[in-house]
Design a protein around this motif. Structure first.
Motif, short mmCIF file in Angstrom:
data_model
loop_
_atom_site.label_atom_id
_atom_site.label_comp_id
_atom_site.label_asym_id
_atom_site.label_seq_id
_atom_site.Cartn_x
_atom_site.Cartn_y
_atom_site.Cartn_z
N LEU A 20 9.87 -5.99 7.42
CA LEU A 20 9.99 -4.73 6.68
C LEU A 20 8.92 -4.63 5.61
CD1 LEU A 20 11.49 -2.11 5.99
CD2 LEU A 20 13.03 -3.46 4.55
N PHE A 21 8.68 -5.74 4.91
CA PHE A 21 7.66 -5.73 3.87
C PHE A 21 6.29 -5.40 4.45
CE2 PHE A 21 4.34 -8.00 1.51
CZ PHE A 21 4.49 -7.42 0.25
N VAL A 22 5.93 -6.02 5.57
CA VAL A 22 4.63 -5.77 6.19
C VAL A 22 4.55 -4.32 6.68
CG1 VAL A 22 3.15 -6.36 8.15
CG2 VAL A 22 4.21 -8.16 6.79
N ALA A 23 5.64 -3.81 7.26
CA ALA A 23 5.64 -2.43 7.73
C ALA A 23 5.42 -1.45 6.58
CB ALA A 23 6.96 -2.13 8.44
N LEU A 24 6.08 -1.71 5.46
CA LEU A 24 5.89 -0.85 4.29
C LEU A 24 4.48 -0.97 3.74
CD1 LEU A 24 9.25 -1.40 2.33
CD2 LEU A 24 8.63 0.49 3.84
N TRP A 25 3.97 -2.21 3.69
CA TRP A 25 2.65 -2.43 3.09
C TRP A 25 1.56 -1.72 3.89
CZ3 TRP A 25 2.11 -4.31 -1.59
CH2 TRP A 25 0.85 -4.71 -2.04
N SER A 26 1.71 -1.68 5.21
CA SER A 26 0.68 -1.07 6.05
C SER A 26 0.57 0.43 5.81
CB SER A 26 0.98 -1.33 7.52
OG SER A 26 2.17 -0.67 7.93
N THR A 27 1.63 1.06 5.29
CA THR A 27 1.57 2.51 5.07
C THR A 27 0.72 2.88 3.87
OG1 THR A 27 3.58 2.54 3.69
CG2 THR A 27 3.88 2.77 6.07
N GLY A 28 0.31 1.90 3.06
CA GLY A 28 -0.54 2.22 1.92
C GLY A 28 -1.86 2.82 2.34
N ILE A 30 -2.36 4.50 5.11
CA ILE A 30 -2.07 5.83 5.62
C ILE A 30 -1.84 6.81 4.46
CG2 ILE A 30 -0.52 7.16 7.09
CD1 ILE A 30 -2.26 5.07 8.54
N GLY A 31 -1.18 6.33 3.40
CA GLY A 31 -0.99 7.17 2.22
C GLY A 31 -2.30 7.60 1.61
N ALA A 32 -3.28 6.69 1.58
CA ALA A 32 -4.60 7.04 1.07
C ALA A 32 -5.21 8.15 1.91
CB ALA A 32 -5.49 5.80 1.05
N LYS A 33 -5.09 8.03 3.21
CA LYS A 33 -5.67 9.03 4.11
C LYS A 33 -5.00 10.39 3.92
CE LYS A 33 -8.26 9.73 7.93
NZ LYS A 33 -9.68 9.36 8.10
N PHE A 34 -3.68 10.40 3.71
CA PHE A 34 -2.96 11.66 3.50
C PHE A 34 -3.30 12.30 2.16
CE2 PHE A 34 0.33 10.74 6.84
CZ PHE A 34 0.29 11.99 7.44
N GLY A 35 -3.41 11.48 1.09
CA GLY A 35 -3.52 12.04 -0.25
C GLY A 35 -4.92 12.36 -0.71
N LEU A 36 -5.94 11.67 -0.19
CA LEU A 36 -7.29 11.83 -0.72
C LEU A 36 -7.91 13.21 -0.51
CD1 LEU A 36 -8.75 8.29 0.00
CD2 LEU A 36 -8.41 9.37 -2.23
N PRO A 37 -7.49 14.00 0.49
CA PRO A 37 -8.04 15.36 0.54
C PRO A 37 -7.65 16.22 -0.66
CG PRO A 37 -7.14 14.74 2.68
CD PRO A 37 -6.73 13.68 1.72
N LEU A 229 2.32 10.92 -2.87
CA LEU A 229 2.38 10.23 -4.16
C LEU A 229 3.75 9.59 -4.35
CD1 LEU A 229 1.04 9.59 -6.90
CD2 LEU A 229 1.94 11.79 -7.73
N GLY A 230 4.80 10.33 -4.02
CA GLY A 230 6.15 9.77 -4.14
C GLY A 230 6.35 8.55 -3.27
N TRP A 231 5.82 8.60 -2.04
CA TRP A 231 5.95 7.44 -1.14
C TRP A 231 5.21 6.23 -1.71
CZ3 TRP A 231 8.56 6.31 3.32
CH2 TRP A 231 8.15 5.15 4.01
N LEU A 232 3.98 6.44 -2.18
CA LEU A 232 3.19 5.32 -2.69
C LEU A 232 3.82 4.71 -3.93
CD1 LEU A 232 -0.45 6.67 -2.20
CD2 LEU A 232 0.73 4.95 -0.84
N VAL A 233 4.40 5.56 -4.78
CA VAL A 233 5.02 5.05 -6.01
C VAL A 233 6.33 4.35 -5.70
CG1 VAL A 233 6.10 5.74 -8.19
CG2 VAL A 233 3.89 6.71 -7.53
N LEU A 234 7.23 5.05 -5.02
CA LEU A 234 8.58 4.52 -4.82
C LEU A 234 8.63 3.41 -3.77
CD1 LEU A 234 10.56 7.89 -4.89
CD2 LEU A 234 10.43 6.16 -6.70
N VAL A 235 7.93 3.60 -2.67
CA VAL A 235 8.03 2.65 -1.56
C VAL A 235 7.05 1.50 -1.70
CG1 VAL A 235 7.85 2.37 0.94
CG2 VAL A 235 8.92 4.43 -0.02
#
Length: 303
Positions: A20-28, A30-37, A229-235
């Motif tokens: 679970l930790f690795v699965a969550l960590w990998s989304t970081g 993806i979060g960058a790709k979603f938020g940077l635009p 932003l909420g995902w990156l902060v909370l998760v």
């Protein structure tokens, strides 16, 4: 609940926690790709750290077993935070901002165990085993294949991104590797949760200065950006850290380290599904070889 069933459920949850930790960590990535635009990289990370600290400081006061003792330890923790968070996250976000695919960025910084093992000898007097040397060579060969698969001399050096993106992610790799060694050497007395607060404070100040000096600090507060932003902060910054604390408390930190090599393929799969990021066959083969190298380095540690 019968004791046997309870113990089985407990064992299953404990076994699932590293995955679970690795699965969550990998989304970081993806979060960058979603938020940077919607926000520049340093501005994005500064906002993320401010929001994280607003939640983490009360948690640290409530759950932590104390704050770091002495100004010297605070300074060491701050320096490790600059490397582990400011250089690492800043480099990754800036590289993706400049066009590097999230899956490739994940692979390059996922080589951290290889670089850490190579630097641990001269810095920490740790000797590498023959298996670890083989892993280092495999990792280098794999990365060469990955980058070779993206090579396009007719399109500015690398297809879709240039040397600036590669340099940024290299800085991220050096930051997380150097920060790991620095923390191991100088921050052994660091309380995990309150020490993380100190690290985020130091990194947030530097990234905030970077945003002031080099960016326009404009943010499009769209629903996508707010959710990201909420995902990156909370998760990522809260839940993943608390999960890591639970793993360390249960003696499972080594299992987390050994599973980190799963982050690049998981990220690449997510990036393909969400953004249609595709790697050539040579790059996919290189990713597999590089991951095998990381496995050899991690598994080749002396007991």
């Amino acid at each position: 609940m019968p004791p046997s069933l309870s113990s089985r459920l407990s064992a299953l949850s404990l076994a699932a926690m590293p995955l679970l930790f690795v699965a969550l960590w990998s989304t970081g990535f993806i979060g960058a790709k979603f938020g940077l635009p919607y926000a520049e990289p340093f501005t994005f990370l500064f906002i993320r750290f401010v929001c994280t600290l607003a939640l983490l400081i009360p948690l640290a006061h409530w759950l932590s077993d104390g704050w770091p003792k002495g100004a010297r330890l605070w300074a060491h923790i701050g320096i490790s935070g600059l490397l582990v968070h400011a250089a690492y996250l800043g480099g990754v976000f800036y590289g993706i901002h400049l066009g590097m695919p999230a899956g490739l960025a994940s692979l390059l910084v996922g080589l951290q165990p290889l670089l850490t093992a190579a630097l641990a000898g001269p810095l920490l007097a740790e000797r590498l085993t023959a298996r670890q040397w083989a892993g280092l060579l495999l990792g280098l060969a794999g990365v060469s294949l990955v980058l070779g698969g993206k090579l396009d001399p007719g399109d500015g050096l690398f297809q879709g991104f240039g040397l600036g993106a590669l340099a940024s992610v290299t800085i991220a790799l050096l930051g997380i590797s150097g920060g790991t060694l620095y923390q191991k050497r100088y921050c052994t007395g660091m309380p995990l949760l309150s020490g993380t607060v100190v690290q985020y404070l130091a990194a947030g100040v530097v990234l905030g200065i970077g945003a002031l000096l080099f960016e326009q600090r404009r943010v499009e507060w769209t629903l996508t950006f707010a959710l990201t932003l909420g995902w990156l902060v909370l998760v990522l910054s809260i839940a993943a850290i608390l999960l890591l604390m639970a793993l360390i408390k249960r003696g499972e930190a080594s299992r987390v380290a050994s599973l980190f090599y799963l982050v690049p393929p998981v990220t690449a799969l997510q990036a393909w599904w969400l953004f249609d990021e595709r790697l050539p066959m040579a790059s996919l083969a290189g990713m597999a070889i590089a991951i095998a190298g990381v496995v050899l380095v991690v598994k080749g540690k002396r007991v």
